[in-house]
Write a protein that holds these residues in place. Structure first.
Motif: not given
Length: 180
Positions: A63, A65, A67-68, A121, A124, A128, A133, A157
């Motif tokens: 990750l 920040d 995000h993956r 993952s 993340g 999301e 998202w 995802r």
């Protein structure tokens, strides 16, 4: 703070600062060093694995920040100033992250090689979905707000993470449980 050193016109190294699993680290790296190689070879965090080294398997997922990212595809210098979380940084002391616990409860691993990337993952993917998202399979006109992590949503995802042992059903169950 970024500075470069080199000989002649060729700049070969860069001083950078990363926040890895909550710890601030200053490093000088060869500009060609990937984030994965920095984590494994310099910082000695070996959870993220070098599987394909081409961004196709997801074993190196960390990750950045929140995000993956596939750390094998990212140059370390591009992460200057960022917060990097590896599988080693997900637990809170002796208390495992909820997804780590769910992987154990659902037997979401066999050989374990892909597990660190799968877990990062999954963390993340859950974030999301909670942020609303959409994925390629999210129904059109989905309401604002969190996306429900159905089996199809989790499969889509997590499609960038490959498990050669085929533990997908259990991985999907673990991600769905942790999302609840």
């Amino acid at each position: 703070m970024r500075s470069t050193e080199g000989t002649g016109d060729a700049e070969t190294t860069t001083a950078l600062t990363l926040h890895i699993n909550g710890e601030r680290r200053a490093q000088v790296v060869d500009n060609r060093t990937t984030l994965l190689d920095l984590l494994r070879e310099e910082v000695r965090l070996t959870g993220a694995k070098k599987g394909c080294d081409h961004g196709q398997c997801g074993a190196c997922t960390v990750l950045l920040d929140g995000h993956r990212v596939n750390s094998c595809l990212m140059f370390a210098v591009a992460a200057d100033g960022a917060h990097v979380t590896t599988v080693e940084g997900l637990a809170d002391g002796d208390a495992l992250h909820p997804l780590q616990e769910a992987f154990i409860a659902h037997d979401g691993f066999q050989c374990g090689f892909c597990t660190p990337g799968q877990i990062c993952s999954g963390v993340g993917a859950i974030a999301e979905a909670q942020a609303g998202w959409p994925s390629a399979v999210t129904p059109d006109g989905a309401p604002d707000g969190p996306v429900e992590l159905t089996g199809g949503e989790v499969r889509e995802r997590m499609s960038g993470n490959i498990c050669r042992c085929g533990a997908y059903v259990n991985i999907i169950d673990a991600v769905r449980e942790a999302a609840r």
